[in-house]
Design an enzyme around this catalytic site. Sequence first.
Site, PDB file in Angstrom:
ATOM      1  N   SER A  19       0.701  -1.305   0.080  1.00  0.00           N
ATOM      2  CA  SER A  19       0.198  -0.047   0.196  1.00  0.00           C
ATOM      3  C   SER A  19       0.680   1.107  -0.079  1.00  0.00           C
ATOM      4  O   SER A  19       2.067   1.113  -0.304  1.00  0.00           O
ATOM      5  CB  SER A  19      -0.987  -0.062   1.233  1.00  0.00           C
ATOM      6  OG  SER A  19      -1.932   1.119   1.133  1.00  0.00           O
ATOM      7  N   ASN A  20       0.282   2.277   0.236  1.00  0.00           N
ATOM      8  CA  ASN A  20       1.153   3.552   0.287  1.00  0.00           C
ATOM      9  C   ASN A  20       0.214   4.497   1.462  1.00  0.00           C
ATOM     10  O   ASN A  20      -0.490   4.174   1.941  1.00  0.00           O
ATOM     11  CB  ASN A  20       0.970   4.317  -1.091  1.00  0.00           C
ATOM     12  CG  ASN A  20      -0.424   4.480  -1.480  1.00  0.00           C
ATOM     13  OD1 ASN A  20      -1.006   5.533  -0.891  1.00  0.00           O
ATOM     14  ND2 ASN A  20      -0.740   3.874  -2.681  1.00  0.00           N
ATOM     15  N   PRO A  21       0.883   5.672   1.695  1.00  0.00           N
ATOM     16  CA  PRO A  21       0.691   6.623   2.969  1.00  0.00           C
ATOM     17  C   PRO A  21      -0.440   7.386   2.683  1.00  0.00           C
ATOM     18  O   PRO A  21      -0.944   8.357   3.723  1.00  0.00           O
ATOM     19  CB  PRO A  21       1.961   7.209   3.338  1.00  0.00           C
ATOM     20  CG  PRO A  21       2.843   6.765   2.503  1.00  0.00           C
ATOM     21  CD  PRO A  21       2.423   6.162   1.383  1.00  0.00           C
ATOM     22  N   ALA A  49      -4.366   7.071  -4.822  1.00  0.00           N
ATOM     23  CA  ALA A  49      -3.119   6.670  -5.016  1.00  0.00           C
ATOM     24  C   ALA A  49      -3.114   5.179  -5.075  1.00  0.00           C
ATOM     25  O   ALA A  49      -3.011   4.342  -4.237  1.00  0.00           O
ATOM     26  CB  ALA A  49      -2.060   7.134  -3.803  1.00  0.00           C
TER      27      ALA A  49
END
Length: 394
Positions: A205-207, A272
Site C-alpha cells: 500500500s502507500n501512505p 493513490a
Amino acid sequence: MKLVVAASGGVAAIKTPALIRRLQEAGHELRVAATEAAFHFVTPLSLAVATGSEVFDQASWFKADGQARHIELARWADALVIAPATADALASAALGKADDVISALCIAGIKEIIWVPAMNTEMWQHPLVQNNVATLKGIGHHFLGPASGNLAAKGEAAGVGRMLEPEEIVAALPSLFKPKDLAGKHVLVSAGPTREYLDPVRFISNPSSGKMGYAVAEAALARGAKVTLVTGPSALTPPSGSELVKVESALEMLGALQTSFAQTDILVMTAAVADWRAKTVATEKQPKMGDEQTLELIRTPDILSTLKPLREKQIMVGFAMETDKGVERAADKASRKGLDFICLNYPTQEGTSFGGDDNQITVVRPDGNFEKLSRMSKRAIADIILDKALDLSS
Ligand code: C5P
C-alpha cells in the site's frame, strides 16, 4: 457579510479579538457573542472594543428590556462563526440545546453556521465528538479546521486540534459560500490508497490519507452536486451526503468506478492506486521461511486508461506526484490517460506531503500548458479543481 463571531470556552479565545479585527479589515460587519466559559480566557471588554458593539452573553441575554436578543441577532446575521468551538459547544448544538448563547443562536434561524474547533487531539478524535461533528455537517453546518500544530496545554504534544489562525479563517470563508453551481451534476471522486493483499494479513500500500479526495467530495456537496466517493482505506470521516463506496484493491476500485462512470459528469481521481499486486494471493498467512523471499508481482490495471474509451461527456481530472521533470511528465500522463487536466504535486515539499492539510499543485493540460497555484488548504484546492472542471463541462 454580516457576521456574528461567537467564542466558547477554550484557550484559543484569546485569538477571537484578532479574528474580529481581521474580519472587519476584510470588509465584514461584526457582532460578537460569548459563553460564560469564554470569559475565563478573553474579557468581555476586549471583545466589545474589538467589535465596537455590546457583547451578546448570558448577562445581556436576560436583561429585563423585552428584547429576544438571540432571535434579533440570528435575523440580522448572514452567518455565525464560532471560534473557538469547544467539544462542549459542539455537543450542545448537536443536541439542539438552548441553554447558552451559542447553542441558542444555532437554532434561532441563522442562515449559515461555521465552526472553528480548537481542542486537544484525543478530544477532537473521540467518536462522540466526531459523531456530533457529523450530525452538524449533516444539517449543513460548515467546519474550518482544526489544523495540526502545537497545542496550548502545557506538555501537550503537537497534534490535530489547533484553531486555524485568524488570517486562515478570513481566507477560507468565501469558499464556504459558493453558489450551488454544481446542482444537477454528478461528481465521482476516488480517494485514499489501495491495498494489494499478498496473503490475508499482508498487503502492498502507500501512505495516502484520502484528505485531498474527501476535500473534493465535501466541496462538491457544498456546491450542490450529487457525489459518489469511492475510497480506499482511510481514517477520515466521510462527508455526509455523499454516496460512499468502500474498496480495498485497485481491481475493486476499478469495478466501483466503472459502475458509476456512465452517470458521471466530473471524475476527480485523487486515489493513490498501487501500481503492483501479487500474481497469486495466498489464502493462508504465509510463514517466515529463509532469509530471502521473492515476490511475483503483476501490474494493477490503469484505472483512468481503462475508463478513457468509455468516456462520453465526462470531464476527467487526475493527480500526479512527480519528483523530477514534473510538468513534462504530467502533460504526457494527462494525454495518455485521457484527462482534461492533471494536478501535479511534489511529495518532497514541506507541509504538502501525504496526510497534510495543505497542498501545492500545478494544473497541467495535456498540451503542456500549465498554471502553478500557491500553497493552500486541500479544501481550497478542491474548489479550484471544481471551478476548472465546471468551466469545461457542458
Ligand atoms: O501513473 P500515475 O500513477 O502517476 O498516475 C496518477 C494518476 O493516475 C492518478 O490520478 C491516479 O489516481 C491514476 N491511476 C489510475 N490507475 C492506476 C494508477 C494510477 O487510474 N493503476
